[in-house]
Design an enzyme around this catalytic site. Structure first.
Site, PDB file in Angstrom:
ATOM      1  N   GLN A 100      -4.760  -7.120  -7.456  1.00  0.00           N
ATOM      2  CA  GLN A 100      -3.592  -6.261  -7.631  1.00  0.00           C
ATOM      3  C   GLN A 100      -2.726  -6.322  -6.380  1.00  0.00           C
ATOM      4  O   GLN A 100      -3.191  -6.062  -5.275  1.00  0.00           O
ATOM      5  CB  GLN A 100      -3.994  -4.812  -7.915  1.00  0.00           C
ATOM      6  CG  GLN A 100      -2.798  -3.961  -8.319  1.00  0.00           C
ATOM      7  CD  GLN A 100      -3.113  -2.495  -8.487  1.00  0.00           C
ATOM      8  OE1 GLN A 100      -3.480  -1.833  -7.521  1.00  0.00           O
ATOM      9  NE2 GLN A 100      -2.963  -1.974  -9.698  1.00  0.00           N
TER      10      GLN A 100
ATOM     11  N   TYR B 103       5.215   4.576  -7.369  1.00  0.00           N
ATOM     12  CA  TYR B 103       5.155   3.763  -6.162  1.00  0.00           C
ATOM     13  C   TYR B 103       6.499   3.059  -5.961  1.00  0.00           C
ATOM     14  O   TYR B 103       7.428   3.195  -6.766  1.00  0.00           O
ATOM     15  CB  TYR B 103       3.995   2.776  -6.240  1.00  0.00           C
ATOM     16  CG  TYR B 103       2.654   3.422  -6.010  1.00  0.00           C
ATOM     17  CD1 TYR B 103       2.218   3.713  -4.719  1.00  0.00           C
ATOM     18  CD2 TYR B 103       1.837   3.779  -7.068  1.00  0.00           C
ATOM     19  CE1 TYR B 103       0.991   4.325  -4.493  1.00  0.00           C
ATOM     20  CE2 TYR B 103       0.611   4.393  -6.861  1.00  0.00           C
ATOM     21  CZ  TYR B 103       0.189   4.666  -5.568  1.00  0.00           C
ATOM     22  OH  TYR B 103      -1.009   5.285  -5.356  1.00  0.00           O
TER      23      TYR B 103
END
Length: 668
Positions: free
Chosen positions: A108, A181
């Protein structure tokens, strides 16, 4: 096995075939990365344990694509571009070991944290798409990224993906148009006020995630899978304010319609899978659902998402109950793969236990966040409340003892049960004594509410393991000091738990006074107007239980804030409890102490010595617990090898009880 056939069907993400439909959800490996941005030995063992446990696809925790534009303290999270050689060495070894079990692994890649970057992790000022407040400290304004810096982020994402491919990763997942985010902030109008090519209308706000996937495909080839962590809905009611399920509010982040609009655009841009959920830091209890959230909470959303995209849909959201996971896949309306996060922290062998036909042996996650996110906020490495070996699998495993000992465990709460379980696995002969008619201790009353059902699952798991291990359990047996002295036990473990602290005020012995245990177990009748004395986590949960039962509830707390003393309540849990208290119209009186209990009312006094009377048919005392250490104090120093664990040592929480017991029992 026939019952769970769908879970174990293979599936493809891009051109990568995965052996089953069970994925490990990405979770930050706080404390497990090296200072040079690689995977530590603990991180390697952590991922390998989940591969060995049968997981089909591992999606690692976030790795930052760079550490200059948004600079974190070194070692906070992995970073491929900080020291590419070190990263490929440590992560390449992880990949090799994971592949040995037939498991695929995606790295990720985090584009950045932006307004949600925690000040303790940052070096310097936080950054964001625009000059907006930092989530954790709204008095701090984030610096707006320049156009050149945003273009650099695209290049660093491609460079990081190239390093991941060289290290052997099977694909990458972009973090994220999800949870608020940095990349998500670019896509949401509330946070993105830019006037350059990365702002403006919807397509301008989507430019960054589109450029990122195209840049990765250019360097790694069209066949290299790129998944996207994607939140369908933000649940933002306002700055730093989330919205509950069923609450009527205007969405200020991404609403469902916008989520369903942008997903096909991102799929067309090149994303090969959607790792879907919901929420934001402002509503962190959606992105990191606590025990109060339902299992499968994202299913109503992902069912809508599946209608507009063709790429495989990987979904999380407390879907770690095997029957629910299988049913979801069988129906085929809301998911193609199941993403298990904290469930794999609690039990890395989740997949193998389901495949072996013994789901009852899966140790359940209880949604407490104490061992994972809670430890991260305290600057401690990732672990798990119910699985102390999580994050230190190799060095903290249970080995067989060199010498068999006779172990006497006194008390059948979670501490006593865990001590008995681990000591038996070590090969010792264990007898467990419980003075009441049932095992469980305080977890019994902590399991009665619908929103605490996972505590009941944990209790049932312990009972199952104790039965399967053949541990000698003696219920309705209260142990006296002379019993210990007359026993032939080599080791005595005292796990006698705790008792409620009662304030010394007039009227405390009245019939309308009860403890939290009394009302939760319905040992005492409860009137219409209820005052809960004590605004810690137990007091707040008890108040919620009573309010959901139709009572008019007031909480009286002597401190300026609820849940502000003792062991910190993890952030997602705390803000959800606070929002639930408001949702259920529970009154809160702060900076006040109980002075007297009367017939039908109580008197309280605030910090300015002003007295106030509050109507109360029932007064519930929840100001804390104290160790029930009488037996321990009577025998310590009189017999050898005596230990007090759990609440008998210090009244804390489930995690502390289990960790005490595990540490002691694995060393006997």
């Amino acid at each position: 096995m026939d019952t769970f056939e769908k879970l174990f069907e293979p599936i493809k993400v891009g051109n990568v075939e995965i052996k089953n439909r069970i994925a490990m959800a990405p979770m930050g490996i706080l404390g497990l990365s090296t200072e040079r941005g690689g995977f530590s030995k603990r991180a390697q063992d952590y991922y390998v344990a989940r591969a060995k446990g049968g997981t089909g696809l591992i999606i690692t925790g976030v790795a930052k694509i760079e550490n200059e534009i948004e600079k974190f303290h070194e070692g906070s999270v992995p970073c491929p571009t900080m020291d590419p050689g070190h990263f490929m060495s440590t992560c390449g070894e992880t990949v090799e070991r994971v592949h040995a079990y037939g498991t695929k692994i995606f790295l990720q890649l985090g584009i950045g944290f932006g307004r949600v970057a925690a000040p303790q992790m940052l070096v310097g000022q936080p950054v964001a798409p625009s000059a907006i407040p930092n989530y954790w400290n709204p008095s701090v304004t984030c610096r707006e990224l320049t156009t050149t810096e945003v273009e650099t982020l695209v290049k660093m994402a491609a460079e990081s993906a190239a390093i991941a491919k060289m290290a052997g990763f099977d694909g990458v997942e972009i973090h994220a148009v999800h949870e608020g985010y940095l990349l998500d902030q670019f896509t949401i109008a509330m946070f993105n006020r830019r006037t350059d090519k990365y702002g403006g209308d919807l397509m301008g706000r989507l430019r960054l995630p589109i450029e990122i996937v195209k840049a990765i495909k250019k360097v790694n080839g069209e066949q290299f899978p790129v998944a996207l962590r994607f939140s369908i809905k933000s649940y933002i009611k306002d700055w730093n304010q989330g919205g509950l399920d069923g609450e009527d509010f205007v969405e200020k982040g991404r609403d469902i319609q916008e989520g369903l609009t942008i997903a096909p655009i991102l799929e067309k841009a090149g994303y090969d899978a959607f790792d879907a959920d919901a929420g934001s830091y402002d509503a962190w209890y959606w992105a990191h659902p606590p025990i109060y959230q339902k299992h499968g909470l994202y299913l109503p959303l992902t069912e809508q998402l599946k209608k507009v995209v063709n790429a495989p849909l990987i979904i999380a959201g407390r879907i770690d109950i095997p029957e629910l996971a299988e049913k979801t896949l069988e129906e085929g309306k809301a998911a193609d793969m199941i993403n298990i996060g904290r469930g794999l922290l609690a039990d890395p062998d989740w997949s193998n236990k389901v495949l072996d036909g013994r789901p009852e042996d899966i140790r359940p996650c209880i949604g407490c966040h104490d061992g994972c996110l809670g430890r991260g906020f305290q600057g401690k490495p990732l672990s798990c409340a119910v699985n102390p070996a999580c994050g230190r699998e190799d060095e903290y495993s249970i080995g067989h003892a060199d010498m068999v000992r006779d172990v006497m465990v006194i008390g059948g709460g979670v501490a006593g049960m865990e001590a008995a379980r681990v000591a038996t696995l070590r090969g010792h002969k264990v007898t467990l004594y419980e003075k009441t008619y049932e095992l469980g201790g305080h977890v019994v009353e902590g399991s009665v509410d619908e929103f605490k059902e996972d505590n009941a699952r944990l209790l049932e798991w312990y009972k199952t393991q104790i039965k399967k291990l053949g541990i000698d359990v003696k219920l309705n047996t209260e142990i006296k000091p002379e019993d210990v002295k007359n026993s032939k036990a080599d080791v005595v473990i005292v796990a006698t738990g705790s008792i409620p602290v009662m304030p010394n005020v007039p009227g405390i012995g009245n019939s309308n006074v009860a403890t939290a245990t009394d009302v939760l177990l319905k040992k005492k009748p409860v009137g219409k107007d209820v005052v809960v004395i004590g605004g810690g986590l137990v007091g707040c949960e008890t108040a919620l239980s009573l309010a959901m039962d139709g009572k008019n509830v007031t909480i009286v707390e002597m401190l300026p804030e609820l849940m502000s003393a003792g062991i910190p309540v993890p952030h997602a849990n705390r803000i959800m409890v606070l929002d639930m208290l408001k949702f259920h119209n529970i009154k809160v009186v702060l900076n006040s102490s109980l002075q007297e209990v009367k017939d039908g009312a109580i008197d309280v006094i605030d910090k300015n010595f002003k007295r106030n009377t509050i109507p109360a048919d029932t007064v519930v005392i929840s100001i804390g617990l104290k160790p029930d250490a009488k037996l321990y104090n009577d025998i310590i120093g009189k017999v050898p090898n005596v230990y007090a664990i759990g609440d008998a040592n210090s009244a804390r929480n489930i995690m502390a009880a289990i960790w005490d017991a595990y540490e002691l029992a694995r060393s006997i």
